[in-house]
Write an enzyme that holds these catalytic residues in place. Structure first.
Site, PDB file in Angstrom:
ATOM      1  N   SER A   1     -28.004  11.675   3.714  1.00  0.00           N
ATOM      2  CA  SER A   1     -27.773  10.286   4.129  1.00  0.00           C
ATOM      3  C   SER A   1     -28.852   9.830   5.107  1.00  0.00           C
ATOM      4  O   SER A   1     -29.375  10.618   5.888  1.00  0.00           O
ATOM      5  CB  SER A   1     -26.398  10.187   4.808  1.00  0.00           C
ATOM      6  OG  SER A   1     -26.248   8.949   5.462  1.00  0.00           O
TER       7      SER A   1
ATOM      8  N   TYR B   1     -20.000  13.144  11.526  1.00  0.00           N
ATOM      9  CA  TYR B   1     -20.322  13.023  10.091  1.00  0.00           C
ATOM     10  C   TYR B   1     -21.838  13.140   9.912  1.00  0.00           C
ATOM     11  O   TYR B   1     -22.311  13.959   9.131  1.00  0.00           O
ATOM     12  CB  TYR B   1     -19.829  11.690   9.517  1.00  0.00           C
ATOM     13  CG  TYR B   1     -20.559  11.324   8.256  1.00  0.00           C
ATOM     14  CD1 TYR B   1     -21.605  10.406   8.279  1.00  0.00           C
ATOM     15  CD2 TYR B   1     -20.254  11.957   7.062  1.00  0.00           C
ATOM     16  CE1 TYR B   1     -22.320  10.118   7.124  1.00  0.00           C
ATOM     17  CE2 TYR B   1     -20.963  11.675   5.909  1.00  0.00           C
ATOM     18  CZ  TYR B   1     -22.008  10.757   5.948  1.00  0.00           C
ATOM     19  OH  TYR B   1     -22.718  10.482   4.811  1.00  0.00           O
TER      20      TYR B   1
ATOM     21  N   GLY C   1     -15.438  11.447  -7.173  1.00  0.00           N
ATOM     22  CA  GLY C   1     -15.626  10.484  -6.064  1.00  0.00           C
ATOM     23  C   GLY C   1     -16.467   9.291  -6.495  1.00  0.00           C
ATOM     24  O   GLY C   1     -16.830   9.149  -7.663  1.00  0.00           O
TER      25      GLY C   1
ATOM     26  N   TYR D   1     -29.348   8.994   1.004  1.00  0.00           N
ATOM     27  CA  TYR D   1     -28.883   7.688   0.521  1.00  0.00           C
ATOM     28  C   TYR D   1     -28.966   6.662   1.634  1.00  0.00           C
ATOM     29  O   TYR D   1     -28.656   6.973   2.781  1.00  0.00           O
ATOM     30  CB  TYR D   1     -27.417   7.739   0.120  1.00  0.00           C
ATOM     31  CG  TYR D   1     -26.990   8.829  -0.797  1.00  0.00           C
ATOM     32  CD1 TYR D   1     -25.659   9.220  -0.814  1.00  0.00           C
ATOM     33  CD2 TYR D   1     -27.868   9.477  -1.653  1.00  0.00           C
ATOM     34  CE1 TYR D   1     -25.208  10.223  -1.658  1.00  0.00           C
ATOM     35  CE2 TYR D   1     -27.450  10.486  -2.479  1.00  0.00           C
ATOM     36  CZ  TYR D   1     -26.114  10.855  -2.481  1.00  0.00           C
ATOM     37  OH  TYR D   1     -25.671  11.857  -3.315  1.00  0.00           O
TER      38      TYR D   1
ATOM     39  N   ILE E   1     -19.747   8.133  -5.694  1.00  0.00           N
ATOM     40  CA  ILE E   1     -21.095   8.366  -6.222  1.00  0.00           C
ATOM     41  C   ILE E   1     -21.062   9.459  -7.285  1.00  0.00           C
ATOM     42  O   ILE E   1     -21.737   9.386  -8.311  1.00  0.00           O
ATOM     43  CB  ILE E   1     -22.071   8.715  -5.074  1.00  0.00           C
ATOM     44  CG1 ILE E   1     -22.040   7.599  -4.032  1.00  0.00           C
ATOM     45  CG2 ILE E   1     -23.489   8.919  -5.587  1.00  0.00           C
ATOM     46  CD1 ILE E   1     -22.665   7.924  -2.715  1.00  0.00           C
TER      47      ILE E   1
ATOM     48  N   ARG F   1     -20.121  -3.361  16.617  1.00  0.00           N
ATOM     49  CA  ARG F   1     -19.346  -2.125  16.411  1.00  0.00           C
ATOM     50  C   ARG F   1     -20.120  -0.985  17.055  1.00  0.00           C
ATOM     51  O   ARG F   1     -21.330  -0.828  16.783  1.00  0.00           O
ATOM     52  CB  ARG F   1     -19.175  -1.873  14.908  1.00  0.00           C
ATOM     53  CG  ARG F   1     -18.481  -0.569  14.569  1.00  0.00           C
ATOM     54  CD  ARG F   1     -18.163  -0.451  13.078  1.00  0.00           C
ATOM     55  NE  ARG F   1     -19.389  -0.285  12.267  1.00  0.00           N
ATOM     56  CZ  ARG F   1     -19.359  -0.085  10.946  1.00  0.00           C
ATOM     57  NH1 ARG F   1     -18.208  -0.066  10.288  1.00  0.00           N
ATOM     58  NH2 ARG F   1     -20.492   0.062  10.266  1.00  0.00           N
TER      59      ARG F   1
ATOM     60  N   LYS G   1     -24.462  16.194   8.064  1.00  0.00           N
ATOM     61  CA  LYS G   1     -25.542  16.004   7.076  1.00  0.00           C
ATOM     62  C   LYS G   1     -26.839  16.634   7.602  1.00  0.00           C
ATOM     63  O   LYS G   1     -27.573  17.298   6.882  1.00  0.00           O
ATOM     64  CB  LYS G   1     -25.755  14.513   6.794  1.00  0.00           C
ATOM     65  CG  LYS G   1     -24.628  13.872   6.011  1.00  0.00           C
ATOM     66  CD  LYS G   1     -24.449  14.543   4.645  1.00  0.00           C
ATOM     67  CE  LYS G   1     -23.306  13.946   3.845  1.00  0.00           C
ATOM     68  NZ  LYS G   1     -23.071  14.651   2.570  1.00  0.00           N
TER      69      LYS G   1
HETATM   70  C1  WQD Z   1     -22.917  -1.874   6.930  1.00  0.00           C
HETATM   71  C2  WQD Z   1     -23.176  -3.064   7.824  1.00  0.00           C
HETATM   72  C3  WQD Z   1     -21.933  -3.095   9.866  1.00  0.00           C
HETATM   73  C4  WQD Z   1     -18.016  -3.590   8.015  1.00  0.00           C
HETATM   74  C5  WQD Z   1     -22.060   4.081   6.885  1.00  0.00           C
HETATM   75  C6  WQD Z   1     -22.437   5.494   7.156  1.00  0.00           C
HETATM   76  C7  WQD Z   1     -23.412   5.943   6.131  1.00  0.00           C
HETATM   77  C8  WQD Z   1     -22.791   5.764   4.777  1.00  0.00           C
HETATM   78  C9  WQD Z   1     -22.450   4.301   4.550  1.00  0.00           C
HETATM   79  C10 WQD Z   1     -21.622   7.633   3.901  1.00  0.00           C
HETATM   80  C11 WQD Z   1     -23.260  -2.677   9.295  1.00  0.00           C
HETATM   81  C12 WQD Z   1     -21.543  -4.260   8.978  1.00  0.00           C
HETATM   82  C13 WQD Z   1     -19.379  -3.433   8.203  1.00  0.00           C
HETATM   83  C14 WQD Z   1     -17.386  -4.762   8.488  1.00  0.00           C
HETATM   84  C15 WQD Z   1     -19.483  -5.567   9.286  1.00  0.00           C
HETATM   85  N1  WQD Z   1     -21.625   6.551   4.671  1.00  0.00           N
HETATM   86  N2  WQD Z   1     -20.084  -4.404   8.812  1.00  0.00           N
HETATM   87  N3  WQD Z   1     -18.146  -5.704   9.096  1.00  0.00           N
HETATM   88  O1  WQD Z   1     -22.374   1.820   8.888  1.00  0.00           O
HETATM   89  O2  WQD Z   1     -24.449   1.218   7.536  1.00  0.00           O
HETATM   90  O3  WQD Z   1     -23.211   3.285   7.005  1.00  0.00           O
HETATM   91  O4  WQD Z   1     -21.536   3.944   5.595  1.00  0.00           O
HETATM   92  O5  WQD Z   1     -22.475   8.111   3.242  1.00  0.00           O
HETATM   93  O6  WQD Z   1     -23.715   7.299   6.333  1.00  0.00           O
HETATM   94  O7  WQD Z   1     -23.057   5.556   8.416  1.00  0.00           O
HETATM   95  O8  WQD Z   1     -22.199   1.121   6.466  1.00  0.00           O
HETATM   96  O9  WQD Z   1     -20.794  -0.497   5.273  1.00  0.00           O
HETATM   97  O10 WQD Z   1     -19.939   0.479   7.462  1.00  0.00           O
HETATM   98  O11 WQD Z   1     -21.796  -1.172   7.490  1.00  0.00           O
HETATM   99  O12 WQD Z   1     -20.156  -6.445   9.844  1.00  0.00           O
HETATM  100  O13 WQD Z   1     -16.134  -4.967   8.364  1.00  0.00           O
HETATM  101  O14 WQD Z   1     -22.083  -3.980   7.720  1.00  0.00           O
HETATM  102  O15 WQD Z   1     -22.043  -3.529  11.218  1.00  0.00           O
HETATM  103  O16 WQD Z   1     -24.282  -3.456   9.870  1.00  0.00           O
HETATM  104  P1  WQD Z   1     -23.096   1.802   7.603  1.00  0.00           P
HETATM  105  P2  WQD Z   1     -21.087  -0.008   6.649  1.00  0.00           P
END
Ligand code: WQD
Length: 344
Positions: free
Chosen positions: A128, A153, A13, A181, A15, A298, A157
Site C-alpha cells: 500500500s 495497519y 475480498g 496500491y 481486490i 480526520r 504493510k
Molecule cells: C480518501 C480521502 C479522506 C471518507 C485508506 C488507507 C489505505 C487504503 C485505502 C487499504 C481522504 C477523505 C474519506 C469520508 C472524506 N486502505 N474522506 N470523508 O485514507 O486515503 O486510504 O484507505 O488498503 O491504505 O490508508 O482512503 O477512502 O479513507 O479517504 O472526506 O467520509 O477521502 O480525508 O482524503 P485513505 P479513504
C-alpha cells in the site's frame, strides 16, 4: 489448456475477487483461499456469474500453517501465490493493533514457510502507498523513502515488505513483487462483484455511494483547509479493474523468471484528485446530487499523495485505462445492484 495454477489468498475480498476474474480472463487457473472474516460468500457467486464457472475455494485462515499445508498438498503444481488476505481498516488497527499484527504479519510468515516447504517460489504481495507516510515530494516514486507508518495497519504493510526483502537477501528461492496500491475504487462493470464494507464505511467512495443511496444521511468532507487547489485532500484513485490487471502482469513477470529477488511497484493512475473533485466526478458520472458538508480534518490523514507510475509502465508494461468518472459510475452501479438484491 489452462495456464498455471495461482493461489489467491483473500480471493473473495474486494481486490482479490476482481483479480480472480482477471486471472481467469488471462487464462490462469486461480484457486481461492479465504476465511470470510472480512468478505462474503456472495463474492464467489459473483465471480462465477462473470466467468461462467465456479472457482475452487479453500475456507481456511492463512495464519494457520497446518491448514495452508493441507491446501498446498491438495493443490499440485502451484505456479505462484497472490497474497491479499489481510485486515485493512486504518482506524480499527489503532484500536486493535494485535489483531492486525497477528493476521497481517502472521499470515505472511505462515504462507512463506509453507511456500518454502513446497518449493513454490513466486509471490505477489498486496502492499500500500501508506508505506510512504506523508511524502516530502510528489508524485511518489518507488524510491521515495518509506516512512514510519501512520497506523498499525500501515506498519504491518511496512513490516511485510521488510520480511520479503530480508527473505530475498537471505538467498531464499522465493522471489516477490510488492504492489503498492494507491486508492482502489469502483467495481466490475457487470456489477456482480464490488466493495462490501462491513458497517459504516471509513473509505470515501463507499460512503459516497451509500449517501447517494440514502443509506447514509450526508457525506462529511474531512477538511478543506489543506494546501491544495480546493483545500481538500489529494489522492490517486485507481479503478479496481485496472488494479486487478496489474496483478496479472506481475504474475506473468514472476512466472517468466524475470524477478531476481524482490521488486516494488506503485499501482495508481499517476493523477491526483481532490476529495471535492472525486465528489464532482461521482455527480457527473451518475447524475446524482450528493448531500455533503465540509467538516473537520480526520486525524492521520495524509494531505496529498499520488503516484509516479513510470516504473510500472516501463518495467511491467502496465498502465491504467479507466477514468475517475468511469470508476465512480461502476461504484454506483454496484451500489444499485446491492439495493436490488436487498429488495429480493
Ligand atoms: C480518501 C480521502 C479522506 C471518507 C485508506 C488507507 C489505505 C487504503 C485505502 C487499504 C481522504 C477523505 C474519506 C469520508 C472524506 N486502505 N474522506 N470523508 O485514507 O486515503 O486510504 O484507505 O488498503 O491504505 O490508508 O482512503 O477512502 O479513507 O479517504 O472526506 O467520509 O477521502 O480525508 O482524503 P485513505 P479513504
Amino acid at each position: 489448456m489452462a495456464k498455471e495454477k495461482i493461489l489467491v489468498t483473500g480471493g473473495a475480498g474486494y481486490i482479490g475477487s476482481h483479480t480472480v476474474v482477471a486471472l481467469i480472463e488471462a487464462g490462469y487457473e486461480p484457486i481461492i483461499i479465504d476465511n470470510f472474516s472480512n468478505s462474503e460468500e456472495s463474492a464467489l457467486a459473483g465471480i462465477a456469474a462473470i466467468v461462467g464457472r465456479s472457482v475452487p475455494c479453500h475456507r481456511i485462515d492463512c495464519t494457520d500453517a497446518a491448514a495452508l499445508r493441507g491446501v498446498f498438498e491438495q493443490e499440485q503444481n502451484i505456479a505462484g501465490v497472490i497474497h491479499f488476505a489481510a485486515y485493512k481498516a486504518v482506524g480499527e488497527s489503532v484500536e486493535q493493533p494485535l489483531k492486525y499484527y497477528h493476521n497481517n504479519v502472521g499470515s505472511l510468515v505462515a504462507l512463506l514457510q509453507v511456500m518454502g516447504e513446497f518449493k513454490v517460489t513466486n509471490l505477489v504481495f498486496s502492499s500500500s502507498c501508506t508505506v510512504y507516510g506523508i511524502p516530502e515530494s510528489l508524485p511518489v516514486t518507488e524510491q521515495t523513502p518509506v516512512q514510519k507508518a501512520n497506523s498499525p495497519y500501515g506498519n504491518t504493510k511496512k513490516i511485510c515488505e521488510e520480511i520479503l526483502t530480508d527473505l530475498a537477501n537471505s538467498g531464499s528461492r522465493i522471489k516477490s513483487i510488492a504492489l503498492r496500491y494507491f486508492n482502489p475504487i469502483g467495481a466490475h462493470p457487470s456489477a456482480k462483484i464490488g466493495e462490501l464494507p462491513l458497517g459504516v464505511p471509513s473509505n470515501l467512495v463507499p460512503f459516497i455511494t451509500q449517501t447517494a443511496a440514502g443509506i447514509r444521511e450526508q457525506l462529511t468532507v474531512f477538511g478543506d483547509d489543506y494546501d491544495t487547489p480546493d483545500g481538500t485532500n489529494i489522492r490517486d484513485y485507481v479503478h479496481v479493474v485496472d488494479l486487478a490487471k496489474a496483478h496479472v502482469v506481475a504474475v506473468e513477470r514472476m512466472i517468466g523468471g524475470k524477478v531476481e529477488a524482490i521488486e516494488f511497484f506503485n499501482v495508481g493512475t499517476g493523477r491526483g484528485n481532490t476529495v471535492l473533485e472525486a465528489v464532482q466526478a461521482f455527480e457527473r458520472a451518475t447524475g446524482e446530487k450528493l448531500n455533503y458538508k465540509i467538516g473537520p480534518r480526520r486525524a492521520g490523514d495524509v494531505p496529498k499523495i499520488y503516484a509516479d507510475v513510470t516504473k510500472a509502465t516501463e518495467v511491467l508494461g502496465f498502465e491504467t485505462t479507466s477514468t475517475l468518472d468511469e470508476a465512480m459510475k461502476s461504484a454506483w452501479d454496484w451500489q444499485l445492484s446491492l439495493q436490488d438484491k436487498s429488495k429480493k
